[in-house]
Scaffold this active site. Structure first.
Site, mmCIF file in Angstrom:
data_model
loop_
_atom_site.group_PDB
_atom_site.id
_atom_site.type_symbol
_atom_site.label_atom_id
_atom_site.label_comp_id
_atom_site.label_asym_id
_atom_site.label_seq_id
_atom_site.Cartn_x
_atom_site.Cartn_y
_atom_site.Cartn_z
ATOM 1 N N GLY A 189 -52.331 -60.526 -8.708
ATOM 2 C CA GLY A 189 -51.404 -59.625 -8.046
ATOM 3 C C GLY A 189 -49.977 -60.154 -8.003
ATOM 4 O O GLY A 189 -49.025 -59.440 -8.331
ATOM 5 N N ASP B 221 -49.917 -66.502 -15.717
ATOM 6 C CA ASP B 221 -50.434 -65.144 -15.910
ATOM 7 C C ASP B 221 -49.329 -64.101 -16.062
ATOM 8 O O ASP B 221 -49.594 -62.964 -16.452
ATOM 9 C CB ASP B 221 -51.328 -64.733 -14.736
ATOM 10 N N PRO C 292 -55.651 -58.041 -3.290
ATOM 11 C CA PRO C 292 -55.773 -59.192 -2.387
ATOM 12 C C PRO C 292 -55.192 -60.461 -3.004
ATOM 13 O O PRO C 292 -55.254 -60.662 -4.221
ATOM 14 C CB PRO C 292 -57.286 -59.323 -2.172
ATOM 15 N N SER C 293 -54.617 -61.304 -2.163
ATOM 16 C CA SER C 293 -54.040 -62.574 -2.610
ATOM 17 C C SER C 293 -55.138 -63.626 -2.737
ATOM 18 O O SER C 293 -56.150 -63.579 -2.032
ATOM 19 C CB SER C 293 -52.973 -63.051 -1.623
ATOM 20 N N GLY D 182 -57.894 -64.155 -7.743
ATOM 21 C CA GLY D 182 -58.096 -64.227 -9.183
ATOM 22 C C GLY D 182 -57.760 -62.940 -9.903
ATOM 23 O O GLY D 182 -58.121 -62.762 -11.070
ATOM 24 N N LEU D 183 -57.049 -62.032 -9.233
ATOM 25 C CA LEU D 183 -56.715 -60.731 -9.816
ATOM 26 C C LEU D 183 -55.262 -60.652 -10.293
ATOM 27 O O LEU D 183 -54.851 -59.626 -10.835
ATOM 28 C CB LEU D 183 -56.983 -59.614 -8.804
ATOM 29 N N SER E 215 -48.591 -62.397 -9.944
ATOM 30 C CA SER E 215 -48.058 -62.463 -11.306
ATOM 31 C C SER E 215 -47.661 -61.084 -11.812
ATOM 32 O O SER E 215 -46.628 -60.911 -12.469
ATOM 33 C CB SER E 215 -49.106 -63.074 -12.241
ATOM 34 N N SER E 216 -48.480 -60.083 -11.510
ATOM 35 C CA SER E 216 -48.166 -58.723 -11.920
ATOM 36 C C SER E 216 -46.896 -58.228 -11.247
ATOM 37 O O SER E 216 -46.039 -57.584 -11.874
ATOM 38 C CB SER E 216 -49.339 -57.799 -11.583
ATOM 39 N N LYS F 218 -55.589 -57.640 -12.746
ATOM 40 C CA LYS F 218 -56.277 -57.955 -14.004
ATOM 41 C C LYS F 218 -57.599 -58.622 -13.709
ATOM 42 O O LYS F 218 -57.842 -59.165 -12.624
ATOM 43 C CB LYS F 218 -55.421 -58.846 -14.899
#
Length: 302
Positions: free
Chosen positions: A103, A138, A96-97, A100-101, A105-106, A12
Site C-alpha cells: 500500500g 516495490d 492495511p499497513s 505485504g500488499l 509503495s503504491s 499487489k
C-alpha cells in the site's frame, strides 16, 4: 490542467517470491510474480502556491514526515528543482499497513505519477523509475501496475505475455487479513532466511507459468517460513487454513495470506467456509486475537 487530481492506488500480491541472493550493500535480490489487485487507497492532490508539500489529514500510526506519499512528493520537487511547487495531499487508507500488499509503495508511485501531471513535469514512467527505486523496492512496479516478473531489488520489471496476462487478469483471490502489522526489516535480517533460491531465466520462467494449469501455484514465498516463526499468530492462521483445505500463501513479508481461484464463485465459497469456521472457534484465543477478516478481490483494472 486541473489544480486537483484524484487517483486510486491498487494493492499487489506476490504470487511467488524467491530470494536469489544478497548484494554487498545488504539489499536482497529477488525473483517474484507481482499482480495488482482491486483493493485501493485513494489520494487527492491539491496544488497550492505556497511551495509547501503537506499531508492534509492524519493517518493513524504514520507521521507526516515518515509517509512515503510526502517523501515521494518532496523527492520529485527536489528533482524538478522548482522550489515554488507545492501540494496538499489527502490520503484515505483502505489497504492495511504492514500486510505485504504494498500500500505505501503504491501510494508513493501514484504520487510521482499524479504530481508529474499536476506540476506539468511530463515525466514518463521510465524517467520516474530512479526516483521510485529511491523510495522502496516495490515502488517501481506500481508505476505501471500490470502483472509482471520483478527481479533485482525491484528495478527490473518484465511484462508477461498477452496470454498469461489475460489468464491472471481473470483470477479471483480471497485475502485473509489479520490485525497484525509485520516489521519487514526483521524478516529480511533473520539469519534463517533462505537467500540462495535458484533464479530461472525469464524465458524458462514464463514457459513454466504458461504450461501450469494454475500459474499462481508455482514456487514459494521464501519470507513466509521466517514470518511464521516470528509471529505465532501467523503460524496458527496458516494451520487453520490448511485444515480447511485452503491452499494459502503469504504475500510479500506478510501478514496477509491469500488463496487464488479460477472463478468468483469458488472464491466466495472459500470465504464463507472460513468465516463459518471462525464463528465456532471461540476457544482458540490466539486465532481470535488476530481478528481475521476475509475479502474477495479481483485483479486491478487500469
Amino acid at each position: 490542467m486541473s489544480s486537483v487530481i484524484r487517483v486510486k492506488a491498487p494493492a499487489k500480491l506476490n504470487l511467488f517470491l524467491h530470494i536469489t541472493g544478497r548484494r554487498d550493500d545488504g539489499y536482497h535480490l529477488l525473483q517474484s510474480l507481482f499482480v495488482p489487485i482491486a483493493l485501493y487507497d485513494s489520494l487527492v492532490f491539491k496544488q497550492n502556491g505556497s511551495g509547501r508539500v503537506r499531508r492534509l489529514n492524519a493517518i493513524d500510526g504514520i507521521d507526516e514526515d515518515d509517509d512515503l506519499v510526502v517523501k515521494a512528493a518532496r523527492l520529485l520537487k527536489e528533482y524538478a528543482s522548482k522550489p515554488e511547487l507545492g501540494v496538499g495531499i489527502e490520503l484515505h487508507k483502505v489497504i492495511p499497513s504492514g500486510a505485504g500488499l504494498g500500500g505505501g509503495s503504491s501510494n508513493a508511485a501514484s504520487t510521482l505519477l499524479a504530481l508529474s501531471k499536476l506540476w506539468d513535469l511530463h515525466l514518463s514512467a521510465e524517467e520516474l523509475l530512479p526516483l521510485a527505486l529511491q523510495l522502496g523496492a516495490d515502488v517501481p512496479f506500481f508505476l505501471e501496475a500490470e502483472p509482471a516478473i520483478v527481479e533485482g531489488i525491484g528495478e527490473r520489471i518484465t511484462k508477461l505475455s498477452a496470454n498469461l496476462t489475460a489468464r491472471l487478469n481473470n483470477v479471483h483471490y480471497v485475502l485473509f487479513v489479520p490485525t497484525l502489522a509485520i516489521s519487514t526489516p526483521s524478516i529480511f535480517k533473520d539469519p534463517d532466511l533462505k537467500r540462495d533460491r535458484d533464479k530461472l531465466r525469464l524465458s524458462e520462467l514464463e514457459c513454466v507459468l504458461e504450461r501450469a494449469e494454475q500459474p499462481w501455484q508455482f514456487g514459494h514465498n521464501d519470507l513466509e517460513t521466517v514470518a511464521r516463526a516470528h509471529y505465532p499468530g501467523l503460524e496458527e492462521m496458516h494451520r487453520f487454513l490448511h485444515d480447511l483445505g485452503i491452499q494459502a500463501r503469504m504475500s510479500g513479508a506478510g501478514s496477509v495470506f491469500f488463496a487464488a481461484y479460477a472463478t468468483q464463485a469458488e472464491a466466495e465459497a472459500a470465504k464463507r467456509i472460513t468465516e463459518d469456521r471462525l464463528q465456532v472457534l471461540s476457544n482458540n484465543d490466539l486465532l481470535q486475537s488476530m481478528h481475521l477478516r476475509c475479502l474477495v478481490v479481483g485483479t486491478a483494472s487500469k
